[in-house]
Design an enzyme around this catalytic site. Structure first.
Site, PDB file in Angstrom:
ATOM      1  N   PRO A 264       0.822  -1.211   0.000  1.00  0.00           N
ATOM      2  CA  PRO A 264       0.000   0.000   0.000  1.00  0.00           C
ATOM      3  C   PRO A 264       0.855   1.260   0.000  1.00  0.00           C
ATOM      4  O   PRO A 264       1.903   1.310   0.648  1.00  0.00           O
ATOM      5  CB  PRO A 264      -0.796  -0.112   1.306  1.00  0.00           C
ATOM      6  CG  PRO A 264       0.032  -0.990   2.192  1.00  0.00           C
ATOM      7  CD  PRO A 264       0.832  -1.912   1.300  1.00  0.00           C
ATOM      8  N   CYS A 332      -0.153  29.291 -15.311  1.00  0.00           N
ATOM      9  CA  CYS A 332      -0.755  29.671 -16.586  1.00  0.00           C
ATOM     10  C   CYS A 332      -1.089  28.424 -17.381  1.00  0.00           C
ATOM     11  O   CYS A 332      -0.370  28.012 -18.295  1.00  0.00           O
ATOM     12  CB  CYS A 332       0.192  30.577 -17.351  1.00  0.00           C
ATOM     13  SG  CYS A 332       0.498  32.070 -16.403  1.00  0.00           S
ATOM     14  N   GLU A 333      -2.171  27.801 -17.010  1.00  0.00           N
ATOM     15  CA  GLU A 333      -2.575  26.482 -17.520  1.00  0.00           C
ATOM     16  C   GLU A 333      -3.860  26.169 -16.770  1.00  0.00           C
ATOM     17  O   GLU A 333      -4.149  26.806 -15.781  1.00  0.00           O
ATOM     18  CB  GLU A 333      -1.498  25.472 -17.100  1.00  0.00           C
ATOM     19  CG  GLU A 333      -1.571  24.093 -17.679  1.00  0.00           C
ATOM     20  CD  GLU A 333      -0.889  24.009 -19.027  1.00  0.00           C
ATOM     21  OE1 GLU A 333      -1.586  23.648 -19.974  1.00  0.00           O
ATOM     22  OE2 GLU A 333       0.307  24.315 -19.122  1.00  0.00           O
TER      23      GLU A 333
END
Ligand SMILES: *Cc1c(COP(=O)(O)O)cnc(C)c1O
Length: 405
Positions: A264, A332-333
């Protein structure tokens, strides 16, 4: 007003001390997760390998080493981190895919357990390292996972040796007299249903039956954690009880007590991590109430990458009027953390806290837009420790070589 705390420490005080954006981890929560996982099983021999790609800070690795866990590594660099954190090589499983012979050579030299998932590498090992015992990764083609990007067991998946190629596998193992000490399967993340696991497990145990050298069977991971209150999660106690019964029956039938392994990642660290950032701007447009924070997909990409949900709380003003906000970053995306979230009234300068920020958050962070990665703090036995410094401009230019133009 109720204060957000970790082991009795006020999170806002920690943010004042270390500054945001910041990751904070709770080692007690990690230990609790580990113990709960281990206690869910009732078998002769169990080893839990922490899948360290989820969060690979050395201090986090040390917490799991002290718990008695092993490690699951997917790169030679993770192996080196594990050894540095004090894990013994025999407690480290190396489960890479599509790596070069050179990287396998390095791993063999370190003495870790090797997991192989294709025929070409099997032949390489058979001729170069006939004395090194190996583990085989099998793909049972059981579809699991909440989303296709993290489902690695289906028929089109690149992972593992296909269950339909077992006769060829047997022939190669015989030809090279390979010592197969383990069988491994990892069907993908976010499996909710114990029955799917147990079905995949039974398919795998048919493969185990074909090799009499097996010492352990590793059933990978895929344990789902709740990302929101009341969210669906793997019922580990129910799963552990059913799985143990099935596994013990197999061992009885075989007449040998095989070691049971799991790997895990998310289950052990997801809810032990918090991400904190500053509110730079509140912007109302005709359609939306935006909260702009000093962070983005460069620090925590799961919402943009997987459409993952992270609960967001205003810990500076937690009991005010609930309003609806979209929380967005400064990159900026496409950079949206959450749409139409119910959050206690947010003001410029407040600190927002993202929950479940332990797994695949810092470890997936980047310098996109030439931003610094945040600092990491761990609270251990009631004391806060800086376990990674915030980056500086020097880190951005380190290794760059300017040419004369
Ligand atoms: C990523 C990975 C894990 C851990 O998955 P989680 O969903 O974080 O528990 C385990 N085993 C292998 C081989 C992995 O690639």
């Amino acid at each position: 007003m109720k204060q957000a705390q970790i082991q009795g420490l006020n999170i806002l005080d920690l943010v004042a001390k270390y500054k945001a954006p910041l990751y904070i981890y709770d080692s007690t929560q990690m230990e609790e997760n580990y113990n709960r996982f281990v206690n869910a099983f009732d078998v002769k021999s169990l080893k839990v390998h922490y899948a360290c790609k989820a969060l690979s800070n050395l201090s986090v690795l040390k917490v799991f080493n002290r718990c008695g866990a092993g490690l699951d590594c997917v790169s030679i660099q993770e192996i080196k981190l594990g050894l540095l954190a004090g894990f013994s090589p025999e407690d480290i499983l190396f489960t890479p895919n599509n790596i070069s012979e050179t990287e396998y050579d390095e791993a063999v030299a370190k003495g870790v357990k090797i997991n192989i998932d294709n025929f070409e590498m099997l032949e390489y090992f058979g001729s170069k390292y006939p004395e090194v015992p190996i583990c085989l990764r099998i793909n049972p083609h059981v579809m699991g996972g909440g989303n296709r990007k993290i489902s690695v067991g289906h028929i089109g998946s690149k992972f593992g040796i296909s269950i339909h190629q077992i006769p060829l596998l047997e022939r190669l193992v015989k030809t090279y007299q390979i010592n197969v000490e383990g069988i491994h399967v990892h069907t993908g993340s976010d499996i909710l249903d114990s029955e799917i696991f147990i079905y995949a497990a039974e398919v795998i145990l048919d493969v185990v039956d074909k090799f009499d050298t097996i010492k352990y069977v590793d059933f990978g991971s895929g344990f789902k954690v709740a990302y929101e209150q009341g969210g669906l999660e793997t019922n580990i106690e129910d799963f552990g009880a059913k799985f143990s019964e099935m596994f013990n029956m197999y061992c009885n039938k075989r007449g040998a007590d095989l070691e049971l392994k799991f790997e895990p990642g998310k289950y052990l660290v997801s809810n032990a991590g918090y991400f904190l950032c500053n509110v730079n701007l509140i912007k109302q447009t005709p359609a939306t109430n935006f909260v702009g924070v000093d962070s983005g997909m460069n620090h925590l990409i799961r919402p943009m990458f997987y459409d993952a949900y992270h609960e967001i709380v205003n810990i500076s003003n937690s009991e005010d009027q609930i309003k609806i906000y979209s929380v967005v970053g400064y990159i900026c995306e496409t950079d949206t953390f959450g749409v139409d979230r119910r959050i206690s009234q947010v003001r410029k300068g407040d600190i927002l806290m993202f929950k479940n920020a332990g797994a695949y958050c810092y470890s997936m962070s980047s310098n996109y837009n030439s931003r610094y990665r945040p600092a990491e703090v761990m609270v251990h036995k009631g004391i806060d420790y800086l376990i990674r410094e915030r980056e500086t401009f020097d880190d951005l230019v380190k290794g760059q070589i300017e040419i004369e133009l």
